[in-house]
Design an enzyme around this catalytic site. Structure first.
Site, mmCIF file in Angstrom:
data_model
loop_
_atom_site.group_PDB
_atom_site.id
_atom_site.type_symbol
_atom_site.label_atom_id
_atom_site.label_comp_id
_atom_site.label_asym_id
_atom_site.label_seq_id
_atom_site.Cartn_x
_atom_site.Cartn_y
_atom_site.Cartn_z
ATOM 1 N N CYS A 1 0.806 -1.224 0.000
ATOM 2 C CA CYS A 1 0.000 0.000 0.000
ATOM 3 C C CYS A 1 0.839 1.275 0.000
ATOM 4 C CB CYS A 1 -0.888 0.051 1.231
ATOM 5 S SG CYS A 1 -1.902 -1.391 1.517
HETATM 6 O O1 KQY Z 1 -4.183 -0.100 2.379
HETATM 7 C C1 KQY Z 1 -4.183 0.844 1.670
HETATM 8 N N1 KQY Z 1 -4.018 0.734 0.387
HETATM 9 C C2 KQY Z 1 -4.453 2.181 2.190
HETATM 10 C C3 KQY Z 1 -4.880 2.183 3.560
HETATM 11 C C4 KQY Z 1 -5.308 3.546 3.972
HETATM 12 C C5 KQY Z 1 -5.484 3.636 5.409
HETATM 13 C C6 KQY Z 1 -5.641 5.026 5.860
HETATM 14 N N2 KQY Z 1 -5.716 5.096 7.267
#
Ligand code: KQY
Length: 364
Positions: free
Chosen positions: A356
């Site tokens: 992420c």
């Molecule tokens: O996991 C993701 N791709 C993004 C997570 C965002 C979390 C924001 N608190």
């Protein structure tokens, strides 16, 4: 210089390559916001720095950072990591960065998806998000890559591709009314085909239990090569993730990809269940309108959320009971690549993991 192009990648002969294909580099963004990262983001910054160093040993990393944090970030990273000033609202480069597409020659362009902080005012995680929405365009300027502005809201973590025409995603996220309420499944598929150079979508159902992204596929399953999918798996019948994983397995076993192949599915153990501690939750500064953090919250943890670098796989160390087994599975999936684990609980506490917070630039 980066021009905005009015056509689509598919019309121009571009496609999104599989992430397992060779890269020219990787982008990340520096975590700062105290309403998401505990203790003024200091532990998360150390974790991000370790991820950046692990990837940078294999392929060049660029870190985007605010002016306020520039000097601190610069000092925290090796000189060989490029640090550039880009204002963001948080640090999820997978979701705010461009999806790079290639033409099989020297051509490298980027798809700039619309971003609404994982759901906008209908369950999104923070507001405003306009800096995040401009981040992909700024990355493309620095990369001197032309840009397609996509007509839908989409985060990079909600899709995986095999690079040969197949997209893997979840209904929970892409069909969620808080992303593109006016569009049908078929209309969304059309946009994916046009912007990823794909011909087929494999729809999984729900993503991981309690995933605040509304079920991003990058926590559940990914391609490790065309025809082979890695799936986060638990045998624990008391875990709500069990039913989710079983449903995903069934769908994958009945799917064919764009080339007509049935898929091989490899299972990787899920860590945990992992819960946020009271002390961890207390370290986050609560702000109205952002995701609250509470001790005892189940976190959406997965070893599928790794970065497949050209020569090394950088994966999250999350649970001593399962880390070695996960490394062994990854070793089997990526023969010849080094398997490098980085402690990642501090990233998990913010709601995501190594995949992420990274965005690969394919080799062109
Ligand atoms: O996991 C993701 N791709 C993004 C997570 C965002 C979390 C924001 N608190």
């Amino acid at each position: 210089m980066s021009a905005t192009i009015a056509s689509t990648p598919a019309a121009d002969g571009y496609r999104m390559p599989g992430e397992f294909e060779p890269h020219g580099g990787c982008w990340m963004a520096w975590p700062e916001r105290p309403d998401n990262w505990r203790l003024d983001a200091k532990p998360a910054q150390r974790a991000f720095a370790a991820v950046a160093e692990a990837i940078n040993a294999d392929e060049p990393v660029t870190m985007a950072v605010s002016d306020a944090e520039f000097e601190h970030c610069r000092a925290a990273l090796a000189p060989s990591v490029r640090v550039v000033e880009i204002t963001t609202d948080d640090a999820w480069m997978r979701d705010i960065g461009p999806t790079f597409v290639v033409d099989g020659g020297a051509g490298l362009r980027g798809v700039d998806w619309q971003f609404n902080a994982w759901g906008g005012l209908e369950g999104g995680l923070y507001s405003p998000w306009d800096h995040d929405d401009r981040a992909a365009q700024k990355v493309l300027e620095i990369e001197r890559a032309d840009r397609y502005r996509a007509p839908i809201v989409l985060e990079g973590g909600s899709i995986h591709v095999d690079g040969q025409g197949t997209v893997l995603t979840t209904e929970e996220c892409l069909l969620n009314p808080n992303r593109n309420p006016g569009l049908t499944r078929q209309e969304i598929e059309r946009v994916l085909y046009d912007h990823l150079g794909a011909e087929s979508v494999i729809w999984l159902g729900r993503g991981l239990y309690n995933d605040e992204t509304d079920g991003h596929v990058d926590n559940l399953a990914c391609f490790v090569k065309p025809g082979v999918v890695l799936l986060s798996w638990t045998e624990d019948e008391s875990d709500p993730t069990r039913a989710i994983a079983r449903d995903a397995l069934e769908r994958l076993e009945h799917a064919t990809d764009a080339r007509g192949r049935t898929l091989e599915v490899i299972k990787i153990p899920a860590p945990g269940p992992l819960l946020m501690t009271e002390e961890e939750a207390k370290g986050v500064t609560p702000v109205a309108g952002t995701m609250p953090r509470r001790g005892g919250d189940r976190m959406a943890a997965s070893y599928v959320n790794f970065y497949p670098g050209t020569g090394r796989i950088v994966f999250p160390l999350l649970d001593e009971r399962f880390d070695d087994a996960a490394a062994d599975v990854l070793r089997g999936c990526f023969p010849g690549r080094e398997i490098v684990g980085v402690p990642a609980r501090e990233i998990l506490l913010g709601g995501g993991n190594i995949h992420c917070i990274t965005q690969q630039v394919p080799a062109a």
